[in-house]
Structure formats: structure tokens, C-alpha cells
Motif scaffolding. Structure first.
Motif, PDB file in Angstrom:
ATOM      1  N   MET A  24      62.248  40.327 -25.113  1.00  0.00           N
ATOM      2  CA  MET A  24      62.564  41.282 -24.021  1.00  0.00           C
ATOM      3  C   MET A  24      63.804  40.340 -23.877  1.00  0.00           C
ATOM      4  O   MET A  24      64.162  38.978 -23.849  1.00  0.00           O
ATOM      5  N   ASP A  25      65.121  41.122 -23.504  1.00  0.00           N
ATOM      6  CA  ASP A  25      65.905  40.795 -22.805  1.00  0.00           C
ATOM      7  C   ASP A  25      65.947  40.875 -21.071  1.00  0.00           C
ATOM      8  O   ASP A  25      64.794  41.731 -20.408  1.00  0.00           O
ATOM      9  N   ASN A  26      65.609  39.722 -19.641  1.00  0.00           N
ATOM     10  CA  ASN A  26      66.083  39.551 -18.764  1.00  0.00           C
ATOM     11  C   ASN A  26      66.726  40.188 -18.086  1.00  0.00           C
ATOM     12  O   ASN A  26      67.724  41.225 -18.493  1.00  0.00           O
ATOM     13  N   GLN A  27      66.425  41.752 -17.721  1.00  0.00           N
ATOM     14  CA  GLN A  27      66.491  42.874 -16.849  1.00  0.00           C
ATOM     15  C   GLN A  27      67.714  42.063 -15.153  1.00  0.00           C
ATOM     16  O   GLN A  27      68.415  42.137 -15.394  1.00  0.00           O
ATOM     17  N   PHE A  28      67.659  40.693 -14.757  1.00  0.00           N
ATOM     18  CA  PHE A  28      68.100  39.924 -13.866  1.00  0.00           C
ATOM     19  C   PHE A  28      69.308  39.005 -14.130  1.00  0.00           C
ATOM     20  O   PHE A  28      69.926  38.565 -13.060  1.00  0.00           O
ATOM     21  N   ARG A  29      69.241  38.883 -15.243  1.00  0.00           N
ATOM     22  CA  ARG A  29      70.216  37.183 -16.424  1.00  0.00           C
ATOM     23  C   ARG A  29      70.663  38.516 -17.263  1.00  0.00           C
ATOM     24  O   ARG A  29      69.814  38.555 -18.388  1.00  0.00           O
ATOM     25  N   ASP A  30      72.119  38.023 -17.209  1.00  0.00           N
ATOM     26  CA  ASP A  30      72.806  38.539 -18.108  1.00  0.00           C
ATOM     27  C   ASP A  30      72.848  37.602 -19.391  1.00  0.00           C
ATOM     28  O   ASP A  30      72.312  36.248 -19.003  1.00  0.00           O
ATOM     29  N   ASN A  31      72.550  37.922 -20.494  1.00  0.00           N
ATOM     30  CA  ASN A  31      72.606  36.991 -21.290  1.00  0.00           C
ATOM     31  C   ASN A  31      71.573  36.206 -21.690  1.00  0.00           C
ATOM     32  O   ASN A  31      71.814  34.902 -22.260  1.00  0.00           O
ATOM     33  N   GLU A  32      70.020  36.352 -20.681  1.00  0.00           N
ATOM     34  CA  GLU A  32      69.193  35.744 -20.842  1.00  0.00           C
ATOM     35  C   GLU A  32      68.085  36.542 -21.923  1.00  0.00           C
ATOM     36  O   GLU A  32      68.055  37.783 -21.959  1.00  0.00           O
TER      37      GLU A  32
END
Length: 487
Positions: free
Chosen positions: A192-200
Motif C-alpha cells: 500500500m501507499d503511505n497516506q501520510f508520506r508522498d512517494n512511499e
């Protein structure tokens, strides 16, 4: 490493440039690896596997999801009309949801029942299923199976030390198997993509003993192990439920037919709208200008004044609309044929068929749903196989926690197809022939009774505590009292 935009290139490589096949084989293949130790020895291997799933498998899964939600991608994309000023209606028809929800209701509209011969274990499993709302959970698994051709669940120990299981998003989850003929699961992966950190991007790898959490950039070029933790299930806690041997969704092979139906209905809608906006054709020499013609059109009247000829007679004038002739009857027959093909190839009934409805017994309905019955049998066998894996993991952690132990092979898993049954007629025949049924059997025929034996125990307990069950006069106690008095 595989790039995200290689999905269309994969089809061109596999089937030739310009192939109209919707998904390449790589969009639905199993992931295999020699061993979990080899997989974990290099984080880049995990990153490449996840990237492959994002590039090749996720597009197919998202397409199937869109069709289930009514966002039929083919009719909603691209340019369908050459002229800019004409109508361009895009009608979508949710055959996909109809198929999947019908299959879901048919299989688990009546919740499946799981029982164990030993009552102590049976009670624990029953309480666990209730705590996890297993009926709803199983229904969601059946629905995901129908949509994506596969479904995933995860087992875990909650903060209050309870055994829990829940579904996972099939779009971002997959299981890795070993490369033996047995294809045993060695790892379950979800990302999953980290909702609180872009591009992670966060990647969770579940093995038989531990959970590894990796983090990296969005394209996973620099993936690194962030942390790890143990679990006590003694097996991979992510379980895959396959819909069939090829993990194909129930409406996947009729996507092109759905597109044809959308196109036919959209063309008919465009025709109706274009007819209202048809171009007016006027033939003849008229003394009329554009402004005057516009004024007449607004007033819904057309007055044609002809010009005199050199011989003193008047010229001829005529007016009419220019529009494409459309075979409405042929179009309706064409759509009916497509709709019938969709129902035939998905083994679902066409409720618009006048021969399908009416008051019919359950047995008569079964004959009309014969193909769906064959599909149900396959789905049921595969579901039971994965369901036993669930309870095998539950047994493992119960044994570790000293909460009991049971033999998974002794579990009885019962599916009941959700069909209207003519039980009253059967009971009338049976009792008329002098037959008798036990209370447990009669209770088991009621769909709202989950456990007949438990219901019998409740009835016995209520009867025992009821005032009506107490004798009005206790002869035995009174007789003993008289004997004692005489002595």
C-alpha cells in the motif's frame, strides 16, 4: 525491473502487436519461488515481484472492479462519434454486478454452517465465528471470488488476545507458492501507499513464522526492511480463495459482450437524440432568408413562399428532415441475443425471460439452474479447501495458547443453495405416509436456526425453568411427609 506502463506491451509481445485480447496471461499467473529463505535473502526480489503485480496484474483487477461498479471502461473511453455536434451518449449496463451478486446470494444467501462433533470445540468455534461475523465475512469472500477470480483473508491475534480474520483487498494482495508440484504457500504479500508520506510504499511479507515490513519509494527502487515481528499461526496467515482453476471471475469472459450491449444501447440513444436534432432540408426556390427561417423554427411553423417562373406558374417547394434510418426492431433483437449470450455463458438466469418466472418448486428451479449448479460445485470445493486452511491455522494458535485442539478433518462444512423450496408439499407427503422426523432434523430445515442442537438445549432449559413444568401437587414428597409424621 518491470515498469508500470508495460501492461499493453506485454499483450503485444505475447499475442502480437495490436491484439484485441483484453488481458495477457501474465495478468493472472501464480507467483512461485524456490523457498522463503531465498525470497527474503534479497529485498530487491520482493520489490520486483510487487512491481510485476502492480504492472501486469493490478490493471486486470481494477478493470474487473470498474465493471462491477458499473464503470464499464470500453464504452466510457475513446471517441465514438466522428462529428462533434452529434449526440454521444455512453450507456453502461451493470451485468457484472448482476452476475456476481446472483452467485453470491445463490451460494451464501443461506449462511454456510460449520460444525464439529465435540461440543466443547464446537462451542468455541461458534463463538469465534460470531465474534468475527463469519457469515458476512464468508459472503464477502464469495463476492471477491466472483469479481476477481480470487479472494484473500488474513488471520491475526487482536489486541485483546482474540483470534480474528478479515478480508484483504484483492487488488493489492497476492500469495507466493513454492515451485514444487504441491504449490505450498511460502509467503503472503500485501502492499500500500503511505497516506501520510508522498512517494512511499509499504510492503508486508507474511511467512509461516514472522511478519516482515519493508518500506521504499513508490517504484520500490530502494526498498529496505523496516521491522519484523513474530506470530504463532505456524503457517502463512494470508489465505487465497480461488474461484476456479484459472482464477477467472464469473463475468470476466463476457466483458466483450457487455461492451457490445453498451454500444448497441448507446447507438440507439444517440439515434433518438439525433432524430430530435435532425437537419431540416428545404427543396425549391424560396423567398426566405436565414433569419426568417430561424424565427419560423422557434414558432414551430414553416411557411414556404415559392417564386413565380417565367411562364407565370409557381415553383415547387418541399421540406423534410435528414436523418439516418435505423432498424429499431433489428436492434432490439440484436440486444436480446447479446443479453441471452451473457446469461448463458455466465450460467445465470435471465429474469426477463417469461419462461423463467412463475410459481415453481425448488427442484424445477434446479433444472433451470443446472449450469450454475455445476459452477457452484466447483466453487464450493475450492472454498472448503481454503476454509479448512483457515481452521487449521486457528487450531495451531489455539494449541500454542492452550485453548484446545481439534482435528480439522472432522469439521463438517455445509453449503445450502439459496433456492425456493417446496418443503410444505414434501412434509405433507412424508407425514401422510406415516413418517416422523426428530426435532433436530426439523430445526435444521429452518434457515434462521444456526445450530439445531444448541436450539434444542435452549428449549429444554426453558421448559425446565417454566412454572408450567412444575407439578401442582408433589405426591412423592407428600407421601414421605406422612410417613415421617406417623413415625
Amino acid at each position: 525491473m518491470v515498469k508500470v506502463n508495460d501492461f499493453e506491451q506485454a499483450k503485444d509481445i505475447q499475442y502480437g502487436v495490436g491484439s484485441k485480447q483484453r488481458f495477457p496471461d501474465s495478468a493472472n499467473t501464480h507467483y512461485t519461488f524456490p523457498s522463503v529463505d531465498d525470497l527474503l535473502s534479497d529485498a530487491d526480489q520482493i520489490a520486483e515481484m510487487v512491481q510485476h503485480h502492480m504492472s501486469y496484474q493490478k490493471p486486470r483487477l481494477l478493470t474487473l472492479r470498474n465493471y462491477f461498479k458499473g464503470n464499464n471502461t470500453t464504452i466510457l473511453t475513446g471517441k465514438r462519434r466522428k462529428e462533434e455536434h452529434v449526440a454521444d451518449n455512453r450507456a453502461t449496463h451493470n451485468f457484472a454486478k448482476y452476475v456476481s451478486q446472483f452467485v453470491q446470494g445463490y451460494m451464501v444467501g443461506i449462511p454456510l454452517k460449520t460444525t464439529y462433533p465435540e461440543e466443547t470445540i464446537n462451542e468455541k468455534l461458534r463463538d469465534m465465528n460470531r465474534a468475527n461475523d463469519a457469515d458476512e465475512h464468508n459472503s464477502e469472500l464469495i463476492l471477491d471470488q466472483s469479481i476477481y477470480g480470487r479472494a484473500y483473508e488474513i488471520l491475526y491475534r487482536s489486541q485483546d488476545d482474540q483470534i480474528k480474520f478479515t478480508t484483504l483487498d484483492a487488488v493489492s494482495t497476492f500469495v507466493v507458492y513454492d515451485d514444487t508440484v504441491e504449490m505450498l504457500p511460502i509467503a503472503g504479500i500485501r502492499y500500500m501507499d503511505n497516506q501520510f508520506r508522498d512517494n512511499e510504499t509499504i510492503v508486508y511479507v507474511y511467512t509461516a513464522k514472522r511478519i516482515y515490513i519493508f518500506k521504499g519509494s513508490q517504484n520500490l527502487d530502494n526498498i529496505k526492511l523496516d521491522r519484523e515481528q513474530e506470530h504463532s499461526f505456524d503457517g502463512v496467515p494470508i489465505i487465497e480463495y480461488s474461484n476456479n482453476k484459472f482464477r477467472q471471475g464469473d463475468f470476466e469472459d463476457v466483458l466483450n459482450l457487455i461492451d457490445l450491449y453498451d454500444s448497441a444501447q448507446s447507438d440507439l440513444a444517440n439515434y433518438s437524440q439525433d432524430l430530435n436534432d435532425a437537419m431540416l432540408k428545404i427543396v425549391g426556390n424560396l423567398e426566405i432568408d436565414a433569419e426568417e427561417a430561424r424565427d419560423m423554427k422557434e414558432k414551430n411553423i414553416l411557411f414556404l413562399r415559392t417564386e413565380p417562373t417565367t411562364t407565370g406558374t409557381s415553383t415547387q417547394a418541399d421540406a423534410g428532415y435528414i436523418y439516418k434510418q435505423y432498424d429499431v426492431a433489428g436492434s432490439e433483437a440484436y440486444k436480446d441475443r447479446i443479453a441471452n449470450d451473457i446469461h448463458m455463458f455466465t450460467a445465470t438466469p435471465n429474469m426477463n425471460d417469461e419462461n423463467f418466472g412463475g410459481v415453481q418448486s425448488g427442484e424445477a428451479m434446479k433444472y433451470k439452474l443446472f449450469l450454475l449448479e455445476q459452477k457452484r460445485a466447483t466453487k464450493e470445493r475450492l472454498f472448503k479447501k481454503s476454509l479448512r486452511d483457515r481452521y487449521r491455522l486457528i487450531n495451531n494458535i489455539m494449541r500454542v495458547a492452550a485453548e484446545g485442539e481439534f482435528d480439522v478433518n472432522d469439521l463438517t462444512i455445509t453449503f445450502t443453495e439459496n433456492l425456493p423450496e417446496n418443503i410444505a408439499k414434501e412434509m405433507e407427503w412424508f407425514t401422510g405416509a406415516g413418517g416422523r422426523l426428530s426435532n433436530e432434523t426439523m430445526l435444521s430445515m429452518l434457515t434462521f436456526v444456526e445450530n439445531p442442537q444448541e436450539e434444542i438445549e435452549k428449549i429444554e432449559e426453558e421448559d425446565k425453568n417454566s412454572p408450567l413444568s412444575q407439578p401442582v401437587y408433589d405426591f412423592e414428597a407428600n407421601e414421605q411427609e406422612e410417613v415421617s409424621h406417623n413415625e
